[in-house]
Design a protein around this motif. Structure first.
Motif, PDB file in Angstrom:
ATOM      1  N   CYS A   1       0.850  -0.864  -0.051  1.00  0.00           N
ATOM      2  CA  CYS A   1       0.129   0.191  -0.111  1.00  0.00           C
ATOM      3  C   CYS A   1       0.888   1.482  -0.117  1.00  0.00           C
ATOM      4  CB  CYS A   1      -1.167  -0.101   1.400  1.00  0.00           C
ATOM      5  SG  CYS A   1      -2.150   1.146   1.559  1.00  0.00           S
TER       6      CYS A   1
ATOM      7  N   ALA B   1      -3.802   0.185  -1.293  1.00  0.00           N
ATOM      8  CA  ALA B   1      -4.677  -0.998  -0.595  1.00  0.00           C
ATOM      9  C   ALA B   1      -4.235  -2.134  -1.574  1.00  0.00           C
ATOM     10  CB  ALA B   1      -6.541  -0.951  -0.405  1.00  0.00           C
TER      11      ALA B   1
ATOM     12  N   CYS C   1      -6.062   0.418   7.213  1.00  0.00           N
ATOM     13  CA  CYS C   1      -5.634   0.541   5.608  1.00  0.00           C
ATOM     14  C   CYS C   1      -6.719   2.388   5.364  1.00  0.00           C
ATOM     15  CB  CYS C   1      -5.596  -0.481   5.220  1.00  0.00           C
ATOM     16  SG  CYS C   1      -5.324  -0.126   3.232  1.00  0.00           S
TER      17      CYS C   1
END
Ligand SMILES: [Zn+2]
Length: 172
Positions: A26, A51, A82
């Motif tokens: 990410c 992501a 996230c």
């Protein structure tokens, strides 16, 4: 231990690189692969998207190492809390498009959302895990990569990084 970060290392690498792993992870500022895995210059090919979502350009970048320099490992790395996953959940739940090209990240996370929404527990964490596992499974099915796996020249695995503990747990 901060290995491979000397001036000598940099100079030696100017002649060529042979990283031992591809990390597909990410964009999160708290998860730079070289720091998470304590590596230095020339150790990792790093592809980073929100992501660890993939389009053709990102996938071509992930495949570059195994195809061009025989990199023997692709590590798909998801992480705790996230922000891209959190934003995608918000966008999908409220049926509100994300701004600009961020919507492309949301769209790419839809399959992971569909898996996580049916699970009990923390939605963000379930979706991070689903996204990581899906990405590993899809890469393993890529014909060129599948051939390398069969020949014993490549492994593809997935992990989840904990911001809290600094540990990476293997999940796929
Ligand atoms: Zn993230």
């Amino acid at each position: 231990m901060h290995p491979n970060q000397t001036v000598q290392r940099r100079r030696r690498l100017a002649k060529g690189q042979m990283p031992f792993a591809v990390v597909f992870s990410c964009i999160d500022s708290r998860v730079p692969p070289e720091i998470v895995f304590d590596r230095g210059l020339g150790d990792l090919f790093a592809t980073r998207t929100g992501a660890q979502t993939a389009d053709a350009v990102a996938l071509g970048s992930v495949e570059f190492g195994p195809d061009e320099t025989g990199t023997p490992l692709i590590f798909v790395l998801g992480h705790e809390a996230c922000g891209a996953v959190t934003a995608a959940i918000e966008s999908i739940r409220t049926n509100t498009p994300a701004p600009g090209h961020v919507q492309a990240v949301v769209d790419a996370l839809r399959p992971a959302y569909d898996i996580a929404v049916g699970q009990s527990g923390d939605m963000v964490d379930n979706m991070v895990r689903a996204q990581t596992k899906l990405t590993v499974a899809q890469r393993k099915n890529e014909p060129g990569l599948a051939e390398k796996i069969k020949a014993g020249r490549l492994m593809i695995v997935g992990g989840r990084y904990s911001l809290t503990t600094g540990r990476v747990e293997l999940i796929a």
